[in-house]
Motif scaffolding. Structure first.
Motif, PDB file in Angstrom:
ATOM      1  N   ASP A   9      70.809  60.112 -15.810  1.00 58.88           N
ATOM      2  CA  ASP A   9      70.261  59.133 -14.874  1.00 58.88           C
ATOM      3  C   ASP A   9      69.927  59.856 -13.577  1.00 58.88           C
ATOM      4  N   TRP A  10      68.758  59.545 -13.011  1.00 55.75           N
ATOM      5  CA  TRP A  10      68.305  60.214 -11.786  1.00 55.75           C
ATOM      6  C   TRP A  10      67.412  59.261 -11.012  1.00 55.75           C
ATOM      7  N   HIS A  11      67.799  58.879  -9.833  1.00 48.72           N
ATOM      8  CA  HIS A  11      67.019  57.984  -8.967  1.00 48.72           C
ATOM      9  C   HIS A  11      66.611  56.694  -9.677  1.00 48.72           C
ATOM     10  N   GLY A  12      67.492  56.190 -10.546  1.00 52.07           N
ATOM     11  CA  GLY A  12      67.231  54.927 -11.228  1.00 52.07           C
ATOM     12  C   GLY A  12      66.538  55.047 -12.564  1.00 52.07           C
ATOM     13  N   GLY A  13      66.099  56.234 -12.957  1.00 49.15           N
ATOM     14  CA  GLY A  13      65.429  56.437 -14.241  1.00 49.15           C
ATOM     15  C   GLY A  13      66.140  57.498 -15.056  1.00 49.15           C
ATOM     16  N   ARG A  14      65.680  57.688 -16.265  1.00 42.62           N
ATOM     17  CA  ARG A  14      66.278  58.696 -17.146  1.00 42.62           C
ATOM     18  C   ARG A  14      65.391  59.938 -17.148  1.00 42.62           C
ATOM     19  N   VAL A  15      66.031  61.101 -17.003  1.00 42.08           N
ATOM     20  CA  VAL A  15      65.316  62.372 -16.915  1.00 42.08           C
ATOM     21  C   VAL A  15      66.070  63.445 -17.689  1.00 42.08           C
ATOM     22  N   GLN A  16      65.422  64.588 -17.832  1.00 42.89           N
ATOM     23  CA  GLN A  16      66.063  65.777 -18.383  1.00 42.89           C
ATOM     24  C   GLN A  16      65.828  66.913 -17.401  1.00 42.89           C
ATOM     25  N   HIS A  17      66.907  67.533 -16.929  1.00 45.12           N
ATOM     26  CA  HIS A  17      66.787  68.687 -16.037  1.00 45.12           C
ATOM     27  C   HIS A  17      66.553  69.924 -16.901  1.00 45.12           C
ATOM     28  N   ILE A  18      65.361  70.496 -16.798  1.00 46.59           N
ATOM     29  CA  ILE A  18      64.979  71.655 -17.600  1.00 46.59           C
ATOM     30  C   ILE A  18      65.422  72.942 -16.905  1.00 46.59           C
ATOM     31  N   ARG A  19      65.153  73.033 -15.625  1.00 48.21           N
ATOM     32  CA  ARG A  19      65.575  74.142 -14.763  1.00 48.21           C
ATOM     33  C   ARG A  19      65.915  73.536 -13.415  1.00 48.21           C
ATOM     34  N   PRO A  20      66.506  74.315 -12.506  1.00 47.46           N
ATOM     35  CA  PRO A  20      66.846  73.727 -11.210  1.00 47.46           C
ATOM     36  C   PRO A  20      65.667  73.051 -10.499  1.00 47.46           C
ATOM     37  N   ILE A  30      61.364  54.020 -14.382  1.00 47.26           N
ATOM     38  CA  ILE A  30      61.004  53.694 -13.007  1.00 47.26           C
ATOM     39  C   ILE A  30      62.006  54.407 -12.110  1.00 47.26           C
ATOM     40  N   CYS A  31      61.509  55.257 -11.230  1.00 48.94           N
ATOM     41  CA  CYS A  31      62.362  56.039 -10.325  1.00 48.94           C
ATOM     42  C   CYS A  31      62.016  55.692  -8.883  1.00 48.94           C
ATOM     43  N   GLY A  32      63.032  55.619  -8.058  1.00 48.74           N
ATOM     44  CA  GLY A  32      62.831  55.416  -6.630  1.00 48.74           C
ATOM     45  C   GLY A  32      63.092  56.724  -5.903  1.00 48.74           C
ATOM     46  N   ILE A  33      62.069  57.250  -5.256  1.00 49.28           N
ATOM     47  CA  ILE A  33      62.171  58.545  -4.583  1.00 49.28           C
ATOM     48  C   ILE A  33      61.630  58.404  -3.165  1.00 49.28           C
ATOM     49  N   GLN A  34      62.458  58.723  -2.195  1.00 44.03           N
ATOM     50  CA  GLN A  34      62.100  58.671  -0.774  1.00 44.03           C
ATOM     51  C   GLN A  34      61.424  57.357  -0.387  1.00 44.03           C
ATOM     52  N   GLY A  35      62.032  56.246  -0.824  1.00 40.38           N
ATOM     53  CA  GLY A  35      61.540  54.932  -0.430  1.00 40.38           C
ATOM     54  C   GLY A  35      60.325  54.438  -1.199  1.00 40.38           C
ATOM     55  N   ILE A  40      56.858  56.020 -14.559  1.00 40.44           N
ATOM     56  CA  ILE A  40      56.507  57.250 -15.279  1.00 40.44           C
ATOM     57  C   ILE A  40      55.886  56.840 -16.615  1.00 40.44           C
ATOM     58  N   MET A  41      54.653  57.255 -16.845  1.00 30.36           N
ATOM     59  CA  MET A  41      53.998  56.973 -18.123  1.00 30.36           C
ATOM     60  C   MET A  41      53.407  58.251 -18.674  1.00 30.36           C
ATOM     61  N   GLY A  42      53.176  58.290 -19.931  1.00 29.19           N
ATOM     62  CA  GLY A  42      52.629  59.491 -20.561  1.00 29.19           C
ATOM     63  C   GLY A  42      51.634  59.115 -21.630  1.00 29.19           C
ATOM     64  N   GLY A  43      51.166  60.127 -22.327  1.00 25.32           N
ATOM     65  CA  GLY A  43      50.246  59.912 -23.428  1.00 25.32           C
ATOM     66  C   GLY A  43      48.786  59.881 -23.037  1.00 25.32           C
ATOM     67  N   ALA A  44      48.492  60.170 -21.790  1.00 20.43           N
ATOM     68  CA  ALA A  44      47.095  60.145 -21.355  1.00 20.43           C
ATOM     69  C   ALA A  44      46.354  61.381 -21.847  1.00 20.43           C
ATOM     70  N   SER A  45      45.107  61.210 -22.158  1.00 15.02           N
ATOM     71  CA  SER A  45      44.255  62.332 -22.556  1.00 15.02           C
ATOM     72  C   SER A  45      43.639  62.964 -21.324  1.00 15.02           C
ATOM     73  N   SER A  46      43.317  64.229 -21.448  1.00 19.38           N
ATOM     74  CA  SER A  46      42.627  64.917 -20.366  1.00 19.38           C
ATOM     75  C   SER A  46      41.145  64.565 -20.428  1.00 19.38           C
ATOM     76  N   HIS A  47      40.565  64.271 -19.287  1.00 15.37           N
ATOM     77  CA  HIS A  47      39.131  63.981 -19.273  1.00 15.37           C
ATOM     78  C   HIS A  47      38.298  65.260 -19.346  1.00 15.37           C
TER      79      HIS A  47
END
Length: 76
Positions: A9-20, A30-35, A40-47
């Motif tokens: 859990d990180w700032h209200g959402g679920r994450v994976q710390h890969i490196r520092p 949904i994460c709350g960062i600096q107010g 967070i969504m994914g799966g978008a294609s590159s234009h």
């Protein structure tokens, strides 16, 4: 490979710390960062690339790579 990293859990959402300094923000969180609140969504294609995928074995790989990065330093 992401399955090897614990989910935290990180700032209200679920994450994976890969490196520092690298955090994988998991899709659908949904994460709350600096107010500010971020969805967070994914799966978008590159234009920039047909089908949103750049395949190293594509005969036009180098040409597409140059189109994406001026120096043409794509990995692969």
């Amino acid at each position: 490979m992401l399955t090897e990293f614990p989910i935290e859990d990180w700032h209200g959402g679920r994450v994976q710390h890969i490196r520092p300094s690298v955090i994988h923000l998991m899709q659908g969180q949904i994460c709350g960062i600096q107010g500010k609140t971020f969805f967070i969504m994914g799966g978008a294609s590159s234009h920039d690339i047909q089908d949103g995928i750049l395949e190293p074995d594509d005969p036009l790989f180098k040409k597409k790579c140059r189109r994406l990065e001026p120096a043409g330093r794509c990995a692969g």
